[in-house]
Scaffold this motif. Structure first.
Motif, PDB file in Angstrom:
ATOM      1  N   ALA A 164     -12.899  34.785 -44.428  1.00  0.00           N
ATOM      2  CA  ALA A 164     -12.708  34.794 -45.878  1.00  0.00           C
ATOM      3  C   ALA A 164     -11.428  34.092 -46.316  1.00  0.00           C
ATOM      4  N   LEU A 165     -10.599  33.669 -45.364  1.00  0.00           N
ATOM      5  CA  LEU A 165      -9.346  33.012 -45.742  1.00  0.00           C
ATOM      6  C   LEU A 165      -9.599  31.741 -46.554  1.00  0.00           C
ATOM      7  N   ALA A 166     -10.625  30.977 -46.169  1.00  0.00           N
ATOM      8  CA  ALA A 166     -10.925  29.742 -46.904  1.00  0.00           C
ATOM      9  C   ALA A 166     -11.255  30.043 -48.368  1.00  0.00           C
ATOM     10  N   LEU A 167     -12.024  31.102 -48.600  1.00  0.00           N
ATOM     11  CA  LEU A 167     -12.341  31.499 -49.969  1.00  0.00           C
ATOM     12  C   LEU A 167     -11.080  31.947 -50.702  1.00  0.00           C
ATOM     13  N   TYR A 168     -10.238  32.689 -50.016  1.00  0.00           N
ATOM     14  CA  TYR A 168      -8.998  33.184 -50.610  1.00  0.00           C
ATOM     15  C   TYR A 168      -8.119  32.027 -51.071  1.00  0.00           C
ATOM     16  N   LEU A 169      -7.954  31.040 -50.207  1.00  0.00           N
ATOM     17  CA  LEU A 169      -7.092  29.902 -50.526  1.00  0.00           C
ATOM     18  C   LEU A 169      -7.731  28.950 -51.536  1.00  0.00           C
ATOM     19  N   SER A 170      -9.071  29.016 -51.654  1.00  0.00           N
ATOM     20  CA  SER A 170      -9.748  28.111 -52.584  1.00  0.00           C
ATOM     21  C   SER A 170      -9.409  28.406 -54.041  1.00  0.00           C
ATOM     22  N   LEU A 171      -8.745  29.548 -54.296  1.00  0.00           N
ATOM     23  CA  LEU A 171      -8.322  29.838 -55.668  1.00  0.00           C
ATOM     24  C   LEU A 171      -7.511  28.690 -56.249  1.00  0.00           C
ATOM     25  N   TRP A 172      -6.686  28.055 -55.396  1.00  0.00           N
ATOM     26  CA  TRP A 172      -5.776  27.022 -55.906  1.00  0.00           C
ATOM     27  C   TRP A 172      -6.512  25.742 -56.272  1.00  0.00           C
ATOM     28  N   SER A 231      -3.919  42.632 -59.103  1.00  0.00           N
ATOM     29  CA  SER A 231      -4.033  41.444 -58.272  1.00  0.00           C
ATOM     30  C   SER A 231      -4.055  40.205 -59.160  1.00  0.00           C
ATOM     31  N   LEU A 232      -3.005  39.393 -59.068  1.00  0.00           N
ATOM     32  CA  LEU A 232      -2.987  38.159 -59.855  1.00  0.00           C
ATOM     33  C   LEU A 232      -3.982  37.147 -59.315  1.00  0.00           C
ATOM     34  N   HIS A 233      -4.305  37.260 -58.022  1.00  0.00           N
ATOM     35  CA  HIS A 233      -5.325  36.389 -57.442  1.00  0.00           C
ATOM     36  C   HIS A 233      -6.646  36.599 -58.187  1.00  0.00           C
ATOM     37  N   VAL A 234      -6.998  37.864 -58.387  1.00  0.00           N
ATOM     38  CA  VAL A 234      -8.239  38.194 -59.086  1.00  0.00           C
ATOM     39  C   VAL A 234      -8.129  37.875 -60.572  1.00  0.00           C
ATOM     40  N   ALA A 235      -6.995  38.203 -61.175  1.00  0.00           N
ATOM     41  CA  ALA A 235      -6.815  37.935 -62.600  1.00  0.00           C
ATOM     42  C   ALA A 235      -6.961  36.450 -62.901  1.00  0.00           C
ATOM     43  N   ALA A 236      -6.345  35.604 -62.081  1.00  0.00           N
ATOM     44  CA  ALA A 236      -6.428  34.156 -62.294  1.00  0.00           C
ATOM     45  C   ALA A 236      -7.854  33.653 -62.100  1.00  0.00           C
ATOM     46  N   ALA A 237      -8.566  34.231 -61.119  1.00  0.00           N
ATOM     47  CA  ALA A 237      -9.952  33.819 -60.871  1.00  0.00           C
ATOM     48  C   ALA A 237     -10.844  34.185 -62.049  1.00  0.00           C
ATOM     49  N   VAL A 238     -10.707  35.407 -62.554  1.00  0.00           N
ATOM     50  CA  VAL A 238     -11.540  35.861 -63.675  1.00  0.00           C
ATOM     51  C   VAL A 238     -11.206  35.072 -64.945  1.00  0.00           C
ATOM     52  N   PHE A 239      -9.925  34.852 -65.207  1.00  0.00           N
ATOM     53  CA  PHE A 239      -9.505  34.056 -66.363  1.00  0.00           C
ATOM     54  C   PHE A 239     -10.113  32.654 -66.299  1.00  0.00           C
ATOM     55  N   SER A 284     -12.679  38.043 -51.296  1.00  0.00           N
ATOM     56  CA  SER A 284     -11.805  37.597 -50.209  1.00  0.00           C
ATOM     57  C   SER A 284     -10.462  38.320 -50.219  1.00  0.00           C
ATOM     58  N   THR A 285     -10.000  38.741 -51.396  1.00  0.00           N
ATOM     59  CA  THR A 285      -8.719  39.454 -51.450  1.00  0.00           C
ATOM     60  C   THR A 285      -8.791  40.767 -50.689  1.00  0.00           C
ATOM     61  N   LEU A 286      -9.981  41.382 -50.653  1.00  0.00           N
ATOM     62  CA  LEU A 286     -10.197  42.599 -49.873  1.00  0.00           C
ATOM     63  C   LEU A 286     -10.410  42.270 -48.403  1.00  0.00           C
ATOM     64  N   ALA A 287     -11.127  41.188 -48.149  1.00  0.00           N
ATOM     65  CA  ALA A 287     -11.507  40.848 -46.775  1.00  0.00           C
ATOM     66  C   ALA A 287     -10.341  40.357 -45.929  1.00  0.00           C
ATOM     67  N   THR A 315      -7.520  24.899 -60.876  1.00  0.00           N
ATOM     68  CA  THR A 315      -7.221  23.580 -61.448  1.00  0.00           C
ATOM     69  C   THR A 315      -8.361  23.058 -62.318  1.00  0.00           C
ATOM     70  N   LEU A 316      -9.566  23.594 -62.129  1.00  0.00           N
ATOM     71  CA  LEU A 316     -10.731  23.055 -62.837  1.00  0.00           C
ATOM     72  C   LEU A 316     -10.658  23.239 -64.352  1.00  0.00           C
ATOM     73  N   PRO A 317     -10.373  24.462 -64.870  1.00  0.00           N
ATOM     74  CA  PRO A 317     -10.266  24.561 -66.333  1.00  0.00           C
ATOM     75  C   PRO A 317      -9.126  23.741 -66.907  1.00  0.00           C
ATOM     76  N   VAL A 318      -8.082  23.514 -66.123  1.00  0.00           N
ATOM     77  CA  VAL A 318      -6.997  22.634 -66.581  1.00  0.00           C
ATOM     78  C   VAL A 318      -7.524  21.207 -66.700  1.00  0.00           C
ATOM     79  N   ALA A 319      -8.181  20.742 -65.652  1.00  0.00           N
ATOM     80  CA  ALA A 319      -8.687  19.363 -65.630  1.00  0.00           C
ATOM     81  C   ALA A 319      -9.741  19.110 -66.699  1.00  0.00           C
ATOM     82  N   LEU A 320     -10.448  20.157 -67.123  1.00  0.00           N
ATOM     83  CA  LEU A 320     -11.545  19.990 -68.074  1.00  0.00           C
ATOM     84  C   LEU A 320     -11.151  20.216 -69.531  1.00  0.00           C
TER      85      LEU A 320
END
Length: 227
Positions: free
Chosen positions: A73-81, A150-158, A190-193, A85-90
């Motif tokens: 699950a590390l790849a999914l965890y790191l994929s947040l970054w 969890s800011l990881h989750v907050a940023a993902a949901v936002f 992934s934050t749990l895994a 960027t997608l909503p910024v780019a769009l």
């Protein structure tokens, strides 16, 4: 009719709209996102390593005990970054880009204030975390502090809420919105895994991201997001 004209004629309108958005202010978007992350991580890690008040240990739930450590699950965890960027780019123009940056910045600032006055950790409850390599590097930089919300989750949901609104605005196909939803859910799981967070952190982070996302979208207005 030229080859270029045929290409534009055959391209889907939603895809052309997405391309136009990506091509709008690319340098400013990339630079602004990089500076924002640098400032945020400097403050986040400083607060994490220099708690002012006593650190509260977040308790594990039965679900946390059931979900074991899952290195894949590390790849999914790191994929947040990439995901964030997608909503910024769009964003379609400078005005909307500025509004987006302001709202996500306010959400992060609120989280940092929470971490200052109520520092939390999950180190006593997440269980063994082995893995070496990338895991050892990640744990050395980012400990189990600043856990709730969890800011990881907050940023993902936002980001998810903004992307869904953008995809609906450009009339993107349903499969793209499904992929977006699965990606967001995968990041949250992934934050749990990888044992960086517990269920209570995820719930709090999800609530923070949902409220901040709703308020920001309401402020921005759907018509303006459509560009």
């Amino acid at each position: 009719m030229t080859k270029t004209a045929l290409s534009h004629k055959s391209a889907s309108p939603w895809l052309e709209d997405m391309r136009r958005r990506f091509r709008t202010l690319p340098f400013l978007k990339a630079t602004g996102n990089t500076v924002f992350l640098f400032i945020f991580f400097y403050l986040y890690l400083y607060i994490q390593r220099n708690p002012v008040f006593e650190v509260t240990q977040i308790p594990a739930t039965q679900l946390d005990r059931w979900i074991g450590f899952q290195p894949w699950a590390l790849a999914l965890y790191l994929s947040l970054w990439v995901y964030t960027t997608l909503p910024v780019a769009l964003q379609p123009d400078l005005k909307q880009l500025t509004k987006y940056g302001l709202h996500i910045g306010l959400m992060c600032a609120l989280s940092l204030l929470i971490f200052v006055f109520w520092p939390t950790s999950v180190s006593a409850a997440v269980g063994p975390r082995e893995g070496g390599g990338m895991f050892a590097m990640m744990y050395a930089v980012d400990t189990n502090g600043n856990a709730l919300p969890s800011l990881h989750v907050a940023a993902a949901v936002f980001s998810f809420m903004w992307l869904q609104t953008i995809f609906r605005s450009v009339r993107a196909p349903i499969w793209l919105r499904v992929v977006d939803a699965l990606w967001c859910a995968g990041i949250c799981y992934s934050t749990l895994a990888v044992k960086q967070h517990l269920l209570l952190d995820v719930i709090a982070g999800g609530a923070l991201g949902a409220v901040a996302g709703w308020l920001s979208l309401r402020s921005a207005g759907r018509g303006k997001i459509a560009g």
